[in-house]
Scaffold this motif. Structure first.
Motif, PDB file in Angstrom:
ATOM      1  N   GLU A 117       0.823  -1.201   0.000  1.00 18.73           N
ATOM      2  CA  GLU A 117       0.000   0.000   0.000  1.00 18.73           C
ATOM      3  C   GLU A 117       0.862   1.258   0.000  1.00 18.73           C
ATOM      4  O   GLU A 117       0.510   2.269  -0.616  1.00 18.73           O
ATOM      5  N   GLU A 118       1.999   1.197   0.683  1.00 14.67           N
ATOM      6  CA  GLU A 118       2.919   2.337   0.695  1.00 14.67           C
ATOM      7  C   GLU A 118       3.486   2.589  -0.701  1.00 14.67           C
ATOM      8  O   GLU A 118       3.632   3.733  -1.127  1.00 14.67           O
ATOM      9  N   ILE A 119       3.803   1.531  -1.407  1.00 14.10           N
ATOM     10  CA  ILE A 119       4.343   1.669  -2.763  1.00 14.10           C
ATOM     11  C   ILE A 119       3.305   2.315  -3.681  1.00 14.10           C
ATOM     12  O   ILE A 119       3.633   3.140  -4.538  1.00 14.10           O
ATOM     13  N   ARG A 120       2.058   1.961  -3.497  1.00 20.20           N
ATOM     14  CA  ARG A 120       0.981   2.479  -4.350  1.00 20.20           C
ATOM     15  C   ARG A 120       0.792   3.984  -4.210  1.00 20.20           C
ATOM     16  O   ARG A 120       0.152   4.607  -5.043  1.00 20.20           O
ATOM     17  N   LYS A 121       1.346   4.583  -3.185  1.00 21.88           N
ATOM     18  CA  LYS A 121       1.249   6.028  -3.002  1.00 21.88           C
ATOM     19  C   LYS A 121       2.143   6.788  -3.983  1.00 21.88           C
ATOM     20  O   LYS A 121       2.040   8.003  -4.119  1.00 21.88           O
ATOM     21  N   ASN A 122       3.040   6.061  -4.655  1.00 23.25           N
ATOM     22  CA  ASN A 122       3.957   6.672  -5.611  1.00 23.25           C
ATOM     23  C   ASN A 122       3.374   6.631  -7.019  1.00 23.25           C
ATOM     24  O   ASN A 122       2.410   5.905  -7.293  1.00 23.25           O
ATOM     25  N   ASP A 123       3.971   7.379  -7.913  1.00 28.08           N
ATOM     26  CA  ASP A 123       3.521   7.438  -9.302  1.00 28.08           C
ATOM     27  C   ASP A 123       4.120   6.280 -10.097  1.00 28.08           C
ATOM     28  O   ASP A 123       4.919   6.465 -11.019  1.00 28.08           O
ATOM     29  N   VAL A 124       3.745   5.050  -9.688  1.00 25.29           N
ATOM     30  CA  VAL A 124       4.248   3.844 -10.338  1.00 25.29           C
ATOM     31  C   VAL A 124       3.104   2.849 -10.505  1.00 25.29           C
ATOM     32  O   VAL A 124       2.063   2.966  -9.855  1.00 25.29           O
ATOM     33  N   ARG A 125       3.313   1.879 -11.381  1.00 26.32           N
ATOM     34  CA  ARG A 125       2.331   0.817 -11.570  1.00 26.32           C
ATOM     35  C   ARG A 125       2.745  -0.380 -10.718  1.00 26.32           C
ATOM     36  O   ARG A 125       3.868  -0.876 -10.850  1.00 26.32           O
ATOM     37  N   VAL A 126       1.861  -0.823  -9.853  1.00 28.19           N
ATOM     38  CA  VAL A 126       2.184  -1.895  -8.917  1.00 28.19           C
ATOM     39  C   VAL A 126       1.367  -3.139  -9.234  1.00 28.19           C
ATOM     40  O   VAL A 126       0.142  -3.085  -9.346  1.00 28.19           O
ATOM     41  N   TYR A 127       2.060  -4.259  -9.379  1.00 27.52           N
ATOM     42  CA  TYR A 127       1.426  -5.555  -9.560  1.00 27.52           C
ATOM     43  C   TYR A 127       1.915  -6.439  -8.418  1.00 27.52           C
ATOM     44  O   TYR A 127       3.117  -6.679  -8.290  1.00 27.52           O
ATOM     45  N   ASP A 128       1.001  -6.889  -7.574  1.00 26.75           N
ATOM     46  CA  ASP A 128       1.409  -7.721  -6.454  1.00 26.75           C
ATOM     47  C   ASP A 128       0.622  -9.022  -6.445  1.00 26.75           C
ATOM     48  O   ASP A 128      -0.552  -9.052  -6.791  1.00 26.75           O
ATOM     49  N   PHE A 129       1.279 -10.094  -6.081  1.00 22.60           N
ATOM     50  CA  PHE A 129       0.660 -11.414  -6.021  1.00 22.60           C
ATOM     51  C   PHE A 129       1.543 -12.308  -5.146  1.00 22.60           C
ATOM     52  O   PHE A 129       2.671 -11.936  -4.810  1.00 22.60           O
ATOM     53  N   ASP A 130       1.028 -13.457  -4.778  1.00 29.37           N
ATOM     54  CA  ASP A 130       1.771 -14.367  -3.904  1.00 29.37           C
ATOM     55  C   ASP A 130       2.593 -15.334  -4.750  1.00 29.37           C
ATOM     56  O   ASP A 130       2.170 -16.457  -5.035  1.00 29.37           O
ATOM     57  N   GLY A 131       3.767 -14.886  -5.141  1.00 27.91           N
ATOM     58  CA  GLY A 131       4.641 -15.715  -5.955  1.00 27.91           C
ATOM     59  C   GLY A 131       5.158 -16.929  -5.220  1.00 27.91           C
ATOM     60  O   GLY A 131       5.381 -17.995  -5.809  1.00 27.91           O
ATOM     61  N   THR A 132       5.346 -16.794  -3.917  1.00 32.12           N
ATOM     62  CA  THR A 132       5.827 -17.926  -3.118  1.00 32.12           C
ATOM     63  C   THR A 132       4.781 -19.029  -3.074  1.00 32.12           C
ATOM     64  O   THR A 132       5.122 -20.218  -3.172  1.00 32.12           O
ATOM     65  N   ALA A 133       3.505 -18.656  -2.952  1.00 33.38           N
ATOM     66  CA  ALA A 133       2.438 -19.658  -2.946  1.00 33.38           C
ATOM     67  C   ALA A 133       2.395 -20.412  -4.274  1.00 33.38           C
ATOM     68  O   ALA A 133       2.203 -21.634  -4.302  1.00 33.38           O
ATOM     69  N   ILE A 134       2.610 -19.688  -5.374  1.00 38.72           N
ATOM     70  CA  ILE A 134       2.644 -20.339  -6.688  1.00 38.72           C
ATOM     71  C   ILE A 134       3.783 -21.344  -6.750  1.00 38.72           C
ATOM     72  O   ILE A 134       3.616 -22.480  -7.200  1.00 38.72           O
ATOM     73  N   ALA A 135       4.959 -20.921  -6.264  1.00 37.25           N
ATOM     74  CA  ALA A 135       6.122 -21.818  -6.259  1.00 37.25           C
ATOM     75  C   ALA A 135       5.856 -23.053  -5.411  1.00 37.25           C
ATOM     76  O   ALA A 135       6.198 -24.179  -5.807  1.00 37.25           O
ATOM     77  N   LEU A 136       5.245 -22.869  -4.259  1.00 33.85           N
ATOM     78  CA  LEU A 136       4.949 -23.999  -3.369  1.00 33.85           C
ATOM     79  C   LEU A 136       3.916 -24.934  -3.991  1.00 33.85           C
ATOM     80  O   LEU A 136       3.995 -26.158  -3.829  1.00 33.85           O
TER      81      LEU A 136
END
Length: 199
Positions: A122-141
């Motif tokens: 959420e802190e990153i989203r305050k910036n002028d950037v495009r944010v894509y977040d997901f649970d990559g570790t869960a996918i790997a597991l």
């Protein structure tokens, strides 16, 4: 792309053991294979103890320095959420932050020297950037090995590069065909799952 010279700046961050350095090596290899000049530099703190690790990757027609200046990264690949927040100031305006939602406390947190941020994405989203977040570790597991997270993350950023995603995928798979053939197809699947997760 950051400028008219088509130099691509990618910052890869995480903690020790997540495959940050391997990911940056693969990115450089793929870029060189496509005819780009490529350079990288790495900083590993107490990486063997779960400390922070970062790698700057730059490629284009001609690269003179491997270091990315603050505000000039096109893509931030973060294997851990707090590290994404810590490095997001390196992104240019409208840059891409690809974030694994995993929360891992580094030594400075477990020692009580610094609090872990409560809402890093959420802190990153305050910036002028495009944010894509997901649970990559869960996918790997789900695929049977948490070490696949670096391939998942490479799949996730593959459409933000100046060459086809298949180029990066093939580079990863080829490395495993040579060293560990049984893992080649598993990494191909991890790449595809990461690419889908980024959407």
């Amino acid at each position: 792309m950051t400028n008219n010279q088509q130099i691509v700046n990618i910052l890869v961050v995480g903690v020790g053991g997540q495959g940050v350095m391997t990911a940056s090596e693969v990115l450089c290899e793929a870029a060189i294979q496509q005819g780009f000049d490529a350079k990288k530099t790495e900083m590993a703190g107490m990486s063997q103890r779960g400390g922070v690790v970062s790698s700057h990757v730059r490629f284009g027609p001609k690269i003179f320095s491997p270091e990315i200046a603050c505000g000039e990264a096109d893509v931030l690949v973060a294997f851990e959420a707090a590290e994404a927040m810590r490095w997001c100031h390196y992104l240019r305006s409208n840059g891409v932050a690809m974030v694994n939602r995993l929360h891992l406390e580094p030594p400075i947190v477990s020692l009580g020297l610094y609090p872990y941020p409560s809402r890093p994405v959420e802190e990153i989203r305050k910036n002028d950037v495009r944010v894509y977040d997901f649970d990559g570790t869960a996918i790997a597991l789900e695929l049977g090995d948490k070490r696949l997270v670096n391939t998942v993350m490479m799949g996730a950023i593959s459409e933000n590069l100046p060459f086809a995603p298949e180029v990066l995928k093939e580079r990863i798979v080829e490395r495993f065909r040579v060293r560990k053939p049984a893992l080649a197809e598993l990494n191909a699947l991890a790449f595809d799952r990461g690419r889908a997760a980024a959407h």
